[in-house]
Write a protein that holds these residues in place. Structure first.
Motif, mmCIF file in Angstrom:
data_model
loop_
_atom_site.group_PDB
_atom_site.id
_atom_site.type_symbol
_atom_site.label_atom_id
_atom_site.label_comp_id
_atom_site.label_asym_id
_atom_site.label_seq_id
_atom_site.Cartn_x
_atom_site.Cartn_y
_atom_site.Cartn_z
ATOM 1 N N LEU A 59 35.096 38.667 32.185
ATOM 2 C CA LEU A 59 36.266 39.272 31.545
ATOM 3 C C LEU A 59 36.498 40.628 32.204
ATOM 4 C CD1 LEU A 59 38.437 39.647 29.335
ATOM 5 C CD2 LEU A 59 36.614 40.508 27.842
ATOM 6 N N GLU A 60 37.617 40.756 32.915
ATOM 7 C CA GLU A 60 37.855 41.973 33.689
ATOM 8 C C GLU A 60 39.205 42.618 33.358
ATOM 9 O OE1 GLU A 60 37.395 43.471 38.338
ATOM 10 O OE2 GLU A 60 37.491 41.327 37.876
ATOM 11 N N TYR A 61 40.251 41.799 33.144
ATOM 12 C CA TYR A 61 41.584 42.349 32.892
ATOM 13 C C TYR A 61 42.155 41.804 31.590
ATOM 14 C CZ TYR A 61 41.436 43.740 37.821
ATOM 15 O OH TYR A 61 41.076 44.300 39.021
ATOM 16 N N TYR A 62 42.980 42.615 30.946
ATOM 17 C CA TYR A 62 43.702 42.149 29.757
ATOM 18 C C TYR A 62 45.047 42.872 29.688
ATOM 19 C CZ TYR A 62 42.383 46.551 27.431
ATOM 20 O OH TYR A 62 42.226 47.870 27.111
ATOM 21 N N ARG A 63 45.959 42.328 28.907
ATOM 22 C CA ARG A 63 47.272 42.936 28.718
ATOM 23 C C ARG A 63 47.580 43.072 27.232
ATOM 24 N NH1 ARG A 63 52.012 40.639 32.820
ATOM 25 N NH2 ARG A 63 51.365 41.811 34.677
ATOM 26 N N LEU A 64 48.340 44.121 26.914
ATOM 27 C CA LEU A 64 48.794 44.364 25.550
ATOM 28 C C LEU A 64 50.312 44.378 25.507
ATOM 29 C CD1 LEU A 64 46.390 47.325 24.606
ATOM 30 C CD2 LEU A 64 46.075 44.882 24.116
ATOM 31 N N ALA A 93 54.504 45.458 29.371
ATOM 32 C CA ALA A 93 53.085 45.120 29.218
ATOM 33 C C ALA A 93 52.208 46.290 29.676
ATOM 34 C CB ALA A 93 52.752 43.869 30.012
ATOM 35 N N LYS A 94 51.118 46.489 28.964
ATOM 36 C CA LYS A 94 50.121 47.491 29.345
ATOM 37 C C LYS A 94 48.881 46.745 29.820
ATOM 38 C CE LYS A 94 47.471 51.413 27.528
ATOM 39 N NZ LYS A 94 47.140 52.210 26.316
ATOM 40 N N GLU A 95 48.609 46.852 31.110
ATOM 41 C CA GLU A 95 47.490 46.114 31.708
ATOM 42 C C GLU A 95 46.305 47.043 31.929
ATOM 43 O OE1 GLU A 95 46.580 43.691 35.845
ATOM 44 O OE2 GLU A 95 48.599 43.580 34.961
ATOM 45 N N ASN A 96 45.109 46.582 31.509
ATOM 46 C CA ASN A 96 43.899 47.387 31.637
ATOM 47 C C ASN A 96 42.759 46.574 32.239
ATOM 48 O OD1 ASN A 96 44.883 49.849 30.473
ATOM 49 N ND2 ASN A 96 44.730 48.881 28.451
ATOM 50 N N ARG A 97 41.743 47.297 32.702
ATOM 51 C CA ARG A 97 40.566 46.668 33.320
ATOM 52 C C ARG A 97 39.309 47.061 32.546
ATOM 53 N NH1 ARG A 97 36.974 47.863 37.850
ATOM 54 N NH2 ARG A 97 36.383 45.911 38.891
ATOM 55 N N ILE A 98 38.418 46.060 32.322
ATOM 56 C CA ILE A 98 37.149 46.268 31.623
ATOM 57 C C ILE A 98 36.003 46.174 32.617
ATOM 58 C CG2 ILE A 98 35.620 45.372 29.823
ATOM 59 C CD1 ILE A 98 37.974 44.137 28.476
ATOM 60 N N VAL A 99 34.956 46.934 32.404
ATOM 61 C CA VAL A 99 33.728 46.811 33.218
ATOM 62 C C VAL A 99 32.541 46.681 32.258
ATOM 63 C CG1 VAL A 99 32.344 47.843 35.040
ATOM 64 C CG2 VAL A 99 34.791 48.362 34.907
ATOM 65 N N TYR A 100 32.009 45.445 32.123
ATOM 66 C CA TYR A 100 32.581 44.117 32.274
ATOM 67 C C TYR A 100 32.324 43.337 31.001
ATOM 68 C CZ TYR A 100 33.074 44.697 37.352
ATOM 69 O OH TYR A 100 33.441 45.130 38.583
#
Length: 478
Positions: free
Chosen positions: A268-273, A286-293
């Protein structure tokens, strides 16, 4: 005018009868022009050198009726062509009669066989016979109206077809086992049952329970799937999760989230709101963000925080969606991880977070329970485990799970197009049971299911597609 002026008629003569007719025509025309009634005149004679007498004969210079002769010839030709056409029609009718004579013989054999056997034939057998007979009857009727006068063959065909019709009707009415009558009665009863079912569905609307309420008796049915769209990363990203935030502080606020995993089905690396459903549909704002990890598709969003399993650990992560920062990380005691007891058909979902009317939950397994489902109620602020329930349902035999009003519901695949909600565990009573509610699905694998108490909708991630289901609840059982 000389007599050889008439000889242009003779080259058209092609038979003895035509020759006679032509000669008669010439004499008729001569009589019409009164050539035979005029006397000869101006006759002179002389001897040639050899002493042979020579003389000339002159006919009166009366006009010959050439136009009348041409009209007669044209009329004769037209009549000849019409005769040829009628002769061709007779030939075609004769061939058709021969064909249908053979069909009648074949039908006669069929009917005699049906009459002699003890087998009870279906209505379809009789209908096919009737169709063939009606087709022949139509042709014979057409022949009768076309041919002038009486024709013995056609009349005989007509009588035989009528006899066949009577025989077939008798056979149908004397069906030995009354199967046709029974089948018609069955069809009538089935239609009456359908009408009763239709009336029942129309007169008994599903009970309404306000969002956030637990005054019902659990799920009784589910709607057809509503396919919202393909996830924003594309068809290759088959694994992931999506849903709507359930916020107790701002229950009317819309916040939709979509989190496809990478193509490995694990990371799981990217998601959008999206701040509205319309924005989600139109892929805008859309607001796109990146998770680590993060790891797996057991994601849930509650009160503007995203909860997920941190990569390759038994730790839980709490992500602040306002700042996209990890607000809290905590170990889930004894939880199996690294794809030890994931759902059937879906890898790396060792932890499956869920939200219901009462708050945040986590569904997982342990080595101690040898893979059976464990349910823990979490404090969403500290991620402490408040209470734990152990079930007897093996987690790898379940395709997914969700929680409504403290009741866990588990699903399993029936086939590539249907899923079944088959198992339930009530944490309020610590009772488990079997149910059967069929869910139609768009594609084969359900990767995640998230329930939202705000709208009582299931948000399903199905092989890369975002799908919604409305739930129907039954009244509480007292």
């Amino acid at each position: 005018m000389k007599i050889d002026q008439f000889l242009w008629i003779l080259p058209s003569v092609k038979s003895k009868q035509n020759f006679v007719n032509s000669i008669l025509t010439i004499f008729y025309l001569l009589s019409e022009t009164n050539l035979f009634l005029q006397p000869f005149a101006n006759v002179t004679g002389s001897l040639n050198e050899n002493g042979v007498c020579q003389c000339s004969v002159y006919l009166p210079d009366t006009a010959f009726p050439v136009q009348k002769v041409e009209m007669l010839e044209i009329t004769a030709r037209v009549l000849s062509e019409k005769f040829e056409i009628e002769l061709t029609k007779v030939s075609q009718y004769t061939k058709a009669i021969q064909i249908y004579e053979q069909k009648i013989r074949n039908l006669t054999i069929k009917v005699e066989h049906m009459e002699s056997t003890s087998v009870s034939y279906t209505e379809l057998d009789f209908q096919l016979l009737k169709l063939e007979i009606n087709e022949m009857q139509r042709l014979v009727t057409q022949l009768k109206s076309t041919l002038v006068g009486s024709n013995v063959i056609v009349e005989q065909l007509y009588v035989e077809i009528r006899n066949l019709t009577v025989m077939v009707n008798d056979l149908e009415s004397l069906d030995k086992n009354n199967i046709l009558a029974i089948r018609r009665e069955i069809v009538t009863l089935q239609n009456r049952l359908k009408e009763c079912e239709k009336d029942r569905n129309q007169t008994t609307p599903p009970s309404y329970f306000p969002p956030g309420s637990c005054g019902h008796g659990g799920i009784v049915n589910i709607s057809q799937p509503y396919v919202v769209q393909l996830n924003w990363r594309g068809f290759s990203f088959k694994y992931g999760a999506w849903g709507r935030d359930y916020s107790l502080r701002t229950p009317q606020k819309d916040l939709y989230w979509v989190a496809p995993l990478n193509t490995d089905g694990r990371l799981l690396e990217y998601y959008r709101l999206h701040n509205s459903y319309d924005d989600l549909l139109l892929f805008k704002n859309a607001k796109e963000n990146r998770i680590v990890y993060g790891e797996g598709s057991g994601i849930a969003v509650y009160n503007n925080f995203m909860y997920y399993n941190i990569y390759s650990t038994r730790d839980m992560g709490k992500l602040d969606l306002n700042t996209n920062t990890l607000a809290l990380r905590k170990t889930l005691p004894n939880a199996a991880y690294s794809n030890r007891f994931s759902y059937a058909g879906v890898g790396w979902q060792d932890m499956d977070f869920a939200v219901d009317e009462s708050g945040l939950w986590v569904i997982y397994s342990t080595e101690e329970t040898t893979g059976n489902i464990v349910i823990s109620k979490l404090n969403e602020t500290t991620l402490d485990v408040l209470h734990t329930w152990k079930t007897r349902q093996y987690k790898p035999s379940v395709s997914n799970a969700f929680i409504i009003c403290g009741v866990l519901y588990a699903t399993r695949p029936v086939n590539t197009r249907k899923e079944e909600i088959f198992y339930m565990y009530d944490t309020n009573t610590e009772q488990e049971g079997r149910i059967s509610i069929i869910m139609d699905k768009m594609l084969e694998t359900v990767q995640s299911i998230n329930y939202n108490p705000s709208d009582q909708i299931l948000y399903v991630y199905n092989d890369g597609y975002l799908v919604r289901y409305n739930l129907i609840f039954q009244p509480a059982l007292h």
